[in-house]
Design a protein around this motif. Structure first.
Motif, PDB file in Angstrom:
ATOM      1  N   LEU A  20       0.831  -1.196   0.000  1.00  0.00           N
ATOM      2  CA  LEU A  20       0.000   0.000   0.000  1.00  0.00           C
ATOM      3  C   LEU A  20       0.874   1.257   0.000  1.00  0.00           C
ATOM      4  CD1 LEU A  20      -2.906   1.098   0.156  1.00  0.00           C
ATOM      5  CD2 LEU A  20      -2.645   1.088   2.638  1.00  0.00           C
ATOM      6  N   VAL A  21       0.575   2.179  -0.901  1.00  0.00           N
ATOM      7  CA  VAL A  21       1.270   3.459  -0.966  1.00  0.00           C
ATOM      8  C   VAL A  21       0.381   4.553  -0.392  1.00  0.00           C
ATOM      9  CG1 VAL A  21       2.263   5.203  -2.512  1.00  0.00           C
ATOM     10  CG2 VAL A  21       2.640   2.763  -2.971  1.00  0.00           C
ATOM     11  N   ASP A  22      -0.908   4.559  -0.775  1.00  0.00           N
ATOM     12  CA  ASP A  22      -1.846   5.574  -0.290  1.00  0.00           C
ATOM     13  C   ASP A  22      -3.258   5.020  -0.395  1.00  0.00           C
ATOM     14  OD1 ASP A  22      -2.744   7.971   0.721  1.00  0.00           O
ATOM     15  OD2 ASP A  22      -2.414   9.122  -1.100  1.00  0.00           O
ATOM     16  N   ASP A  23      -4.084   5.398   0.555  1.00  0.00           N
ATOM     17  CA  ASP A  23      -5.466   4.925   0.581  1.00  0.00           C
ATOM     18  C   ASP A  23      -6.361   6.095   0.973  1.00  0.00           C
ATOM     19  OD1 ASP A  23      -7.737   3.372   0.568  1.00  0.00           O
ATOM     20  OD2 ASP A  23      -7.131   2.108   2.241  1.00  0.00           O
ATOM     21  N   THR A  24      -7.153   6.579   0.010  1.00  0.00           N
ATOM     22  CA  THR A  24      -8.061   7.688   0.259  1.00  0.00           C
ATOM     23  C   THR A  24      -9.478   7.265  -0.093  1.00  0.00           C
ATOM     24  OG1 THR A  24      -7.925   8.645  -1.959  1.00  0.00           O
ATOM     25  CG2 THR A  24      -6.213   9.301  -0.375  1.00  0.00           C
ATOM     26  N   ARG A  25     -10.388   8.174   0.052  1.00  0.00           N
ATOM     27  CA  ARG A  25     -11.793   7.879  -0.238  1.00  0.00           C
ATOM     28  C   ARG A  25     -12.014   7.513  -1.706  1.00  0.00           C
ATOM     29  NH1 ARG A  25     -16.836  10.945  -1.123  1.00  0.00           N
ATOM     30  NH2 ARG A  25     -15.607  12.735  -1.758  1.00  0.00           N
ATOM     31  N   ARG A  26     -11.246   8.074  -2.603  1.00  0.00           N
ATOM     32  CA  ARG A  26     -11.457   7.873  -4.034  1.00  0.00           C
ATOM     33  C   ARG A  26     -10.352   7.120  -4.749  1.00  0.00           C
ATOM     34  NH1 ARG A  26     -16.565   8.208  -4.036  1.00  0.00           N
ATOM     35  NH2 ARG A  26     -17.479  10.262  -3.913  1.00  0.00           N
ATOM     36  N   LEU A  27      -9.360   6.622  -3.999  1.00  0.00           N
ATOM     37  CA  LEU A  27      -8.255   5.926  -4.647  1.00  0.00           C
ATOM     38  C   LEU A  27      -7.469   5.114  -3.633  1.00  0.00           C
ATOM     39  CD1 LEU A  27      -6.152   5.580  -7.037  1.00  0.00           C
ATOM     40  CD2 LEU A  27      -5.020   7.567  -6.058  1.00  0.00           C
ATOM     41  N   ARG A  28      -7.096   3.923  -4.048  1.00  0.00           N
ATOM     42  CA  ARG A  28      -6.151   3.107  -3.287  1.00  0.00           C
ATOM     43  C   ARG A  28      -4.996   2.832  -4.239  1.00  0.00           C
ATOM     44  NH1 ARG A  28      -6.386  -0.909   1.058  1.00  0.00           N
ATOM     45  NH2 ARG A  28      -4.717  -2.391   0.657  1.00  0.00           N
ATOM     46  N   LEU A  29      -3.817   3.325  -3.889  1.00  0.00           N
ATOM     47  CA  LEU A  29      -2.632   3.178  -4.717  1.00  0.00           C
ATOM     48  C   LEU A  29      -1.689   2.181  -4.059  1.00  0.00           C
ATOM     49  CD1 LEU A  29      -0.793   4.113  -7.091  1.00  0.00           C
ATOM     50  CD2 LEU A  29       0.039   5.922  -5.554  1.00  0.00           C
ATOM     51  N   SER A  30      -1.248   1.206  -4.841  1.00  0.00           N
ATOM     52  CA  SER A  30      -0.310   0.221  -4.308  1.00  0.00           C
ATOM     53  C   SER A  30       0.714  -0.132  -5.380  1.00  0.00           C
ATOM     54  CB  SER A  30      -1.052  -1.033  -3.839  1.00  0.00           C
ATOM     55  OG  SER A  30      -1.724  -1.645  -4.926  1.00  0.00           O
ATOM     56  N   ILE A  31       1.732  -0.873  -4.957  1.00  0.00           N
ATOM     57  CA  ILE A  31       2.727  -1.412  -5.875  1.00  0.00           C
ATOM     58  C   ILE A  31       2.655  -2.925  -5.759  1.00  0.00           C
ATOM     59  CG2 ILE A  31       5.170  -1.552  -6.472  1.00  0.00           C
ATOM     60  CD1 ILE A  31       5.511   1.214  -5.193  1.00  0.00           C
ATOM     61  N   ALA A  32       2.378  -3.586  -6.875  1.00  0.00           N
ATOM     62  CA  ALA A  32       2.244  -5.039  -6.890  1.00  0.00           C
ATOM     63  C   ALA A  32       3.536  -5.684  -7.359  1.00  0.00           C
ATOM     64  CB  ALA A  32       1.103  -5.452  -7.819  1.00  0.00           C
ATOM     65  N   SER A  33       3.876  -6.797  -6.750  1.00  0.00           N
ATOM     66  CA  SER A  33       4.988  -7.625  -7.189  1.00  0.00           C
ATOM     67  C   SER A  33       4.398  -8.668  -8.139  1.00  0.00           C
ATOM     68  CB  SER A  33       5.654  -8.291  -5.989  1.00  0.00           C
ATOM     69  OG  SER A  33       6.645  -9.190  -6.428  1.00  0.00           O
ATOM     70  N   VAL A  34       4.834  -8.640  -9.389  1.00  0.00           N
ATOM     71  CA  VAL A  34       4.219  -9.448 -10.447  1.00  0.00           C
ATOM     72  C   VAL A  34       5.254 -10.396 -11.045  1.00  0.00           C
ATOM     73  CG1 VAL A  34       3.005  -9.334 -12.669  1.00  0.00           C
ATOM     74  CG2 VAL A  34       2.680  -7.513 -10.985  1.00  0.00           C
ATOM     75  N   GLU A  35       4.812 -11.619 -11.333  1.00  0.00           N
ATOM     76  CA  GLU A  35       5.669 -12.588 -12.026  1.00  0.00           C
ATOM     77  C   GLU A  35       4.987 -13.010 -13.318  1.00  0.00           C
ATOM     78  OE1 GLU A  35       7.556 -17.065 -11.474  1.00  0.00           O
ATOM     79  OE2 GLU A  35       6.790 -15.996  -9.719  1.00  0.00           O
ATOM     80  N   LEU A  36       5.728 -12.909 -14.419  1.00  0.00           N
ATOM     81  CA  LEU A  36       5.215 -13.328 -15.723  1.00  0.00           C
ATOM     82  C   LEU A  36       5.351 -14.842 -15.871  1.00  0.00           C
ATOM     83  CD1 LEU A  36       6.783 -10.510 -17.939  1.00  0.00           C
ATOM     84  CD2 LEU A  36       4.471 -10.623 -16.987  1.00  0.00           C
ATOM     85  N   PRO A  37       4.645 -15.434 -16.810  1.00  0.00           N
ATOM     86  CA  PRO A  37       4.731 -16.883 -17.004  1.00  0.00           C
ATOM     87  C   PRO A  37       6.143 -17.397 -17.259  1.00  0.00           C
ATOM     88  CG  PRO A  37       2.857 -16.012 -18.187  1.00  0.00           C
ATOM     89  CD  PRO A  37       3.624 -14.833 -17.669  1.00  0.00           C
ATOM     90  N   ASP A  38       7.028 -16.561 -17.842  1.00  0.00           N
ATOM     91  CA  ASP A  38       8.397 -17.012 -18.108  1.00  0.00           C
ATOM     92  C   ASP A  38       9.331 -16.813 -16.919  1.00  0.00           C
ATOM     93  OD1 ASP A  38       8.888 -14.279 -18.068  1.00  0.00           O
ATOM     94  OD2 ASP A  38       9.551 -14.161 -20.157  1.00  0.00           O
ATOM     95  N   GLY A  39       8.787 -16.357 -15.764  1.00  0.00           N
ATOM     96  CA  GLY A  39       9.582 -16.208 -14.555  1.00  0.00           C
ATOM     97  C   GLY A  39      10.107 -14.806 -14.302  1.00  0.00           C
ATOM     98  N   VAL A  40       9.993 -13.913 -15.271  1.00  0.00           N
ATOM     99  CA  VAL A  40      10.440 -12.535 -15.084  1.00  0.00           C
ATOM    100  C   VAL A  40       9.541 -11.867 -14.043  1.00  0.00           C
ATOM    101  CG1 VAL A  40      10.637 -10.264 -16.202  1.00  0.00           C
ATOM    102  CG2 VAL A  40      11.394 -12.324 -17.406  1.00  0.00           C
ATOM    103  N   THR A  41      10.151 -11.130 -13.120  1.00  0.00           N
ATOM    104  CA  THR A  41       9.374 -10.417 -12.105  1.00  0.00           C
ATOM    105  C   THR A  41       9.611  -8.917 -12.227  1.00  0.00           C
ATOM    106  OG1 THR A  41      11.120 -10.590 -10.454  1.00  0.00           O
ATOM    107  CG2 THR A  41       9.472 -12.356 -10.474  1.00  0.00           C
ATOM    108  N   PHE A  42       8.611  -8.153 -11.810  1.00  0.00           N
ATOM    109  CA  PHE A  42       8.716  -6.692 -11.827  1.00  0.00           C
ATOM    110  C   PHE A  42       7.682  -6.135 -10.861  1.00  0.00           C
ATOM    111  CE2 PHE A  42       5.595  -7.815 -14.995  1.00  0.00           C
ATOM    112  CZ  PHE A  42       4.599  -6.865 -14.864  1.00  0.00           C
ATOM    113  N   GLU A  43       7.774  -4.817 -10.651  1.00  0.00           N
ATOM    114  CA  GLU A  43       6.787  -4.140  -9.818  1.00  0.00           C
ATOM    115  C   GLU A  43       5.932  -3.250 -10.708  1.00  0.00           C
ATOM    116  OE1 GLU A  43       8.605  -3.948  -5.391  1.00  0.00           O
ATOM    117  OE2 GLU A  43       9.007  -2.214  -6.667  1.00  0.00           O
TER     118      GLU A  43
END
Length: 185
Positions: A20-43
């Motif tokens: 979680l980065v910020d959570d307000t009445r009209r927006l929740r902003l976060s950074i997700a840790s994602v993995e692609l099918p080939d194993g590459v990861t990114f945010e």
């Protein structure tokens, strides 16, 4: 017997969590840790925005009710459909009708669901529900004077020109209006 995976399983991205980065009445902003099918990861930044409901109001003369307003984020004047965020536990059709009344001074009649869309599907959960009203009755002046410079009934046959000239740029407005033009009124 082993079952071969379908394309759906082979190409599904895996989310390992969100910070979680910020959570307000009209927006929740976060950074997700994602993995692609080939194993590459990114945010990836993720925006979680409340549902919004908009309405296309048509009259008997093939005109649509639009609002001329300034959008300060892009610093432009544009035509838009009336609409707004859905309040918790509120029926989105009720939201759309309420917003039409508040923003335009017209009460929509014969409301029906039109289409649902996600305008930024790659980075935002921002469901937009569009409704169609066939007819409206004038109930007075708009109650929210901050929404629009003016409200007008615009001929449907001019919508393509408005889009091409950059006067209608909002994704929900474009999708809803083009849907009506493509699939009938």
């Amino acid at each position: 017997m082993e079952i071969e995976p379908t394309g759906r399983e082979l190409t599904r991205w895996t989310i390992h969590g969100e910070r979680l980065v910020d959570d307000t009445r009209r927006l929740r902003l976060s950074i997700a840790s994602v993995e692609l099918p080939d194993g590459v990861t990114f945010e990836q930044y993720v925006l979680r925005i409340p549902k919004a409901a908009m309405m296309i109001v048509l009259d008997d003369h093939d005109r649509v009710l639009l609002m001329w307003r300034h959008r300060w984020i892009i610093d432009r004047w544009v035509w838009e459909l009336p609409g707004g965020y859905v309040d918790p536990n509120e029926d989105p059709a009720v939201t759309a009708a309420r917003e039409v009344e508040e923003e335009t001074g017209w009460r929509p009649l014969n409301v029906e669901p039109l289409v649902t869309m996600q305008p930024m599907v790659g980075s935002a959960d921002a469901e937009n529900l569009l409704y169609l009203a066939r007819g409206a009755e004038r109930i007075g002046e708009p109650t929210d004077i901050n929404e629009a410079e003016r409200v007008s009934w615009v001929p449907l046959d001019s919508i393509r020109e408005y889009i091409e000239s950059g006067e209608i740029v909002g994704a929900a407005s474009q999708v809803g209006l083009l849907h009506v033009l493509a699939f009938g009124r």
